[in-house]
Motif scaffolding. Sequence first.
Motif, short mmCIF file in Angstrom:
data_model
loop_
_atom_site.label_atom_id
_atom_site.label_comp_id
_atom_site.label_asym_id
_atom_site.label_seq_id
_atom_site.Cartn_x
_atom_site.Cartn_y
_atom_site.Cartn_z
N ALA A 154 60.68 -60.87 68.78
CA ALA A 154 60.38 -61.31 67.42
C ALA A 154 59.84 -62.74 67.41
CB ALA A 154 61.63 -61.21 66.56
N ALA A 155 60.39 -63.59 68.29
CA ALA A 155 59.92 -64.98 68.34
C ALA A 155 58.48 -65.05 68.84
CB ALA A 155 60.83 -65.79 69.25
N LEU A 156 58.13 -64.18 69.76
CA LEU A 156 56.78 -64.20 70.32
C LEU A 156 55.76 -63.57 69.39
CD1 LEU A 156 55.21 -65.00 72.86
CD2 LEU A 156 55.62 -62.72 73.77
N PHE A 157 56.17 -62.50 68.68
CA PHE A 157 55.24 -61.79 67.83
C PHE A 157 55.25 -62.29 66.39
CE2 PHE A 157 55.49 -59.00 71.40
CZ PHE A 157 54.33 -58.26 71.41
N GLY A 158 56.30 -62.99 66.00
CA GLY A 158 56.40 -63.43 64.61
C GLY A 158 56.92 -62.34 63.70
N GLU A 159 57.19 -61.17 64.26
CA GLU A 159 57.73 -60.04 63.52
C GLU A 159 58.32 -59.07 64.54
OE1 GLU A 159 53.49 -57.60 63.33
OE2 GLU A 159 54.34 -58.46 61.52
N ASP A 162 57.07 -52.09 66.48
CA ASP A 162 57.66 -50.76 66.64
C ASP A 162 58.31 -50.62 68.01
OD1 ASP A 162 56.61 -50.19 64.17
OD2 ASP A 162 54.89 -49.06 64.93
N GLY A 163 59.49 -49.99 68.02
CA GLY A 163 60.13 -49.65 69.28
C GLY A 163 60.93 -50.76 69.93
N VAL A 164 61.20 -51.86 69.23
CA VAL A 164 61.92 -52.96 69.85
C VAL A 164 63.32 -52.52 70.28
CG1 VAL A 164 62.89 -53.87 67.69
CG2 VAL A 164 62.48 -55.41 69.61
N THR A 165 63.78 -53.01 71.41
CA THR A 165 65.11 -52.67 71.91
C THR A 165 66.19 -53.35 71.09
OG1 THR A 165 64.96 -54.50 73.49
CG2 THR A 165 64.30 -52.32 74.27
N ASP A 166 67.42 -52.83 71.19
CA ASP A 166 68.52 -53.38 70.41
C ASP A 166 68.78 -54.84 70.72
OD1 ASP A 166 68.86 -50.92 69.21
OD2 ASP A 166 70.45 -50.28 70.58
N ASP A 167 68.55 -55.25 71.97
CA ASP A 167 68.81 -56.64 72.34
C ASP A 167 67.67 -57.58 71.94
OD1 ASP A 167 66.81 -56.21 74.27
OD2 ASP A 167 68.27 -55.71 75.81
N GLY A 168 66.54 -57.01 71.55
CA GLY A 168 65.43 -57.81 71.05
C GLY A 168 64.51 -58.41 72.08
#
Length: 227
Positions: A154-159, A162-168
């Motif tokens: 999220a920090a790298l993409f700003g959002e 789709d499909g992000v893992t639970d740990d982020g």
Amino acid sequence: MSTKKEKLENFWYHYKWQTIIIVSFVLIFAIGLSQIVFEKKNYDFQVLYCGGTYIDGAAHDRIVSVLDAASDEAAGRDTDVNFQMIVYKSEEKLEEMRAEAEAEGEVFQFNIVENNNAYASFTQMLVSGDAVMMILDPVLYDVARDNGALYDVAALFGEVPDGVTDDGYGIKLSGSRLLREHSCFSCLPDDSIICMKKVTHAQLVMGKSDSSAESQLQFDIIRKLVG
């Protein structure tokens, strides 16, 4: 009795030119070899796949074509892309293979040394490799995450894509935009995880930075592919 100095002088007197020729040859050979070993092409975008599936030439070329197109578009020019593959089978996968072999009445045979070497290559890539985008077996993803080697998605993409893992820290290939829009990635295992490698301390010492133009371009390409 001759002293060591006298022996050396006697040796030099008789074998001076032979010694000079041999030393010169060794130096020339060493310099040439070091240039071959350490000469490294500077790629605009580097991707590493490390997992249990071997990617054949045709599949490899299709993946590179997708990566190359995204890289050219993000950079606005012709770019050089490198897609590297390391085949490593986790203990879980080896147990599955062993069970399958035994079920068919076959003797399970596997090159453990080569597999261990593949794992060592992966860990070396985590420390000093230039690839930012990685597609990993879940076991290797855990290794990278637990060693603090990955960017928060999220920090790298700003959002949150789709499909992000639970740990982020990763994106599941099976639920990613990358697979949805580019079927060539279906040759990789469904449980593979896409993640982004941080610049390590060793690379910082060598002058590499995640704020450099090169790193920013890689981030832009990754966002274009999976964001």
